[in-house]
Write a protein that holds these residues in place. Structure first.
Motif, short mmCIF file in Angstrom:
data_model
loop_
_atom_site.label_atom_id
_atom_site.label_comp_id
_atom_site.label_asym_id
_atom_site.label_seq_id
_atom_site.Cartn_x
_atom_site.Cartn_y
_atom_site.Cartn_z
N HIS A 107 13.09 -66.86 18.47
CA HIS A 107 13.84 -67.04 17.23
C HIS A 107 15.21 -67.65 17.48
CE1 HIS A 107 10.66 -65.22 14.94
NE2 HIS A 107 10.69 -64.13 15.70
N SER A 157 23.06 -65.05 15.52
CA SER A 157 22.19 -64.80 14.36
C SER A 157 21.03 -63.89 14.72
CB SER A 157 21.66 -66.12 13.79
OG SER A 157 20.78 -66.75 14.71
N MET A 158 20.60 -63.94 15.99
CA MET A 158 19.48 -63.11 16.41
C MET A 158 19.89 -61.73 16.86
SD MET A 158 16.42 -63.85 16.01
CE MET A 158 15.77 -62.61 17.11
N LEU A 161 19.26 -58.99 14.16
CA LEU A 161 17.83 -58.83 13.92
C LEU A 161 17.16 -58.11 15.08
CD1 LEU A 161 15.43 -59.45 12.10
CD2 LEU A 161 15.16 -61.62 13.28
N THR A 162 17.52 -58.49 16.31
CA THR A 162 16.96 -57.81 17.48
C THR A 162 17.34 -56.34 17.49
OG1 THR A 162 17.13 -59.88 18.74
CG2 THR A 162 16.81 -57.86 20.00
N HIS A 183 8.78 -61.23 15.03
CA HIS A 183 9.49 -59.98 14.72
C HIS A 183 8.89 -59.22 13.55
CE1 HIS A 183 11.55 -62.55 11.76
NE2 HIS A 183 11.76 -61.43 11.11
N SER A 197 15.03 -55.18 8.41
CA SER A 197 14.88 -56.30 9.33
C SER A 197 14.20 -57.48 8.65
CB SER A 197 14.09 -55.88 10.58
OG SER A 197 12.76 -55.56 10.25
N TYR A 200 16.77 -59.09 6.25
CA TYR A 200 17.75 -59.87 7.01
C TYR A 200 17.13 -61.18 7.47
CZ TYR A 200 20.91 -61.35 10.73
OH TYR A 200 21.75 -62.09 11.52
N SER A 201 15.91 -61.11 7.97
CA SER A 201 15.25 -62.31 8.49
C SER A 201 15.08 -63.37 7.42
CB SER A 201 13.87 -61.92 9.06
OG SER A 201 13.11 -63.07 9.33
N TRP A 204 18.69 -64.61 6.11
CA TRP A 204 19.40 -65.45 7.07
C TRP A 204 18.66 -66.77 7.29
CZ3 TRP A 204 23.99 -66.14 8.95
CH2 TRP A 204 24.16 -66.92 10.09
#
Length: 316
Positions: A107, A157-158, A161-162, A183, A197, A200-201, A204
């Protein structure tokens, strides 16, 4: 063995299911992705080798091409070798940490690719619309800052999320319904609500893709207007046509893949997974041809490297 039991909650590994619905065709799928991977690595590797060894290829556009090539190699290498091991060797198990590292790399690379395409659109705009100021506007320091901004945006940006996905508890099935640790596919296995999550994914991704596509569209629109005012429509389309095709090849499957993963209950899993795999492999395979090897300077430099005695040096 443990890899054969995707519901074994005592294992910290995940099990990649490959391409659901196409389990009967592992050889054909493997050949397709292996061929694409070889082309991607050879093409981008050749571009990096030429740009690194030929001191004449030091323009801002060449540095941006090198950045794109590195991102493409990272993107396909983070996915395809493991996919081939799943298809050909039946090695479907991937460790807990390795899964999240793969997720982060995939990602981050896609976000980096989008940023690189924006930077390249800026480079083309300045080169075509303001050629006399090209070196002054896109100095080495400015180009380096653009590259750093692309990298930082992709990584930062990741990071949230991670963190959101790794903080979820995984106490049930470990069978990831995908060919890599996508993810949303991983988060769906959590024992807690993966909603934050996923939200957000999508939010974003929509913001980044929307802004990047708008910026690229404006840049190429101004380029086309400038070229159409001076040259034939055929020359204008030749200037931007291939680049725009490559941009569309990256963004259209990417956007469809993002929303199919999030809201794709009506889309079969086979199509969702194949679309995501092609989205990661096709641009990396074709970008060296579209962006680099169409350049006369890079082609000649590559030929001089491969056939040093048969290619005459350029005069001036």
């Amino acid at each position: 063995f443990m890899a054969s039991d995707p519901f074994n909650s005592s294992s910290s590994s995940f099990i990649l299911l490959g391409v659901p619905g196409l389990e009967a065709f592992p050889t054909c799928l493997g050949i397709l992705f292996c061929f694409a991977y070889i082309l991607a690595v050879l093409g981008n590797g050749a571009v990096l080798l030429v740009l690194g060894l030929d001191k004449a290829l030091q323009a801002p556009s060449h540095r941006l091409l090198a950045m794109l090539a590195v991102i493409d190699v990272v993107m396909v290498t983070s996915v395809v070798p493991k996919l081939l091991s799943v298809l050909w060797l039946g090695s479907a198990e991937i460790g807990h940490v390795a899964c999240f590292v793969q997720m982060f790399l995939v990602h981050s690379a896609t976000a980096g690719e989008s940023g690189a395409l924006v930077a390249m659109a800026v480079d083309r705009y300045v080169a075509i619309c303001h050629p006399l100021r090209y070196r002054a506007v896109l100095s080495g320091r400015t180009t380096a800052r653009m590259g750093l901004a692309v990298l930082l945006r992709a990584v930062l940006s990741m990071a949230p999320l991670t963190a959101l996905v790794t903080s979820l508890p995984y106490c049930g099935s470990r069978a990831v319904p995908h060919s890599y640790c996508e993810h949303l596919a991983v988060a769906s296995l959590a024992c807690a609500d993966p909603g934050p999550s996923g939200l957000y994914s999508v939010a974003w991704s929509s913001l980044v893709v929307g802004l990047d596509v708008a910026f690229i569209a404006v840049s190429y629109g101004m380029i086309l207007r400038a070229v159409l005012g001076k040259e034939s429509p055929r020359r204008a389309l030749s200037t931007c046509g291939c680049h725009l095709c490559a941009v569309l090849l990256f963004y259209v499957p990417g956007v469809v893949s993002i929303y199919c993963q999030r809201f794709g209950g009506a889309v079969p899993a086979r199509e969702r997974v194949l679309l995501a795999d092609l989205y990661l492999t096709l641009p990396a395979t074709l970008n060296p041809l579209v962006y680099s090897l169409r350049s006369r300077q890079i082609r000649r430099a590559l030929l001089r490297m491969l056939l040093p005695r048969k290619v005459l040096p350029e005069a001036g």
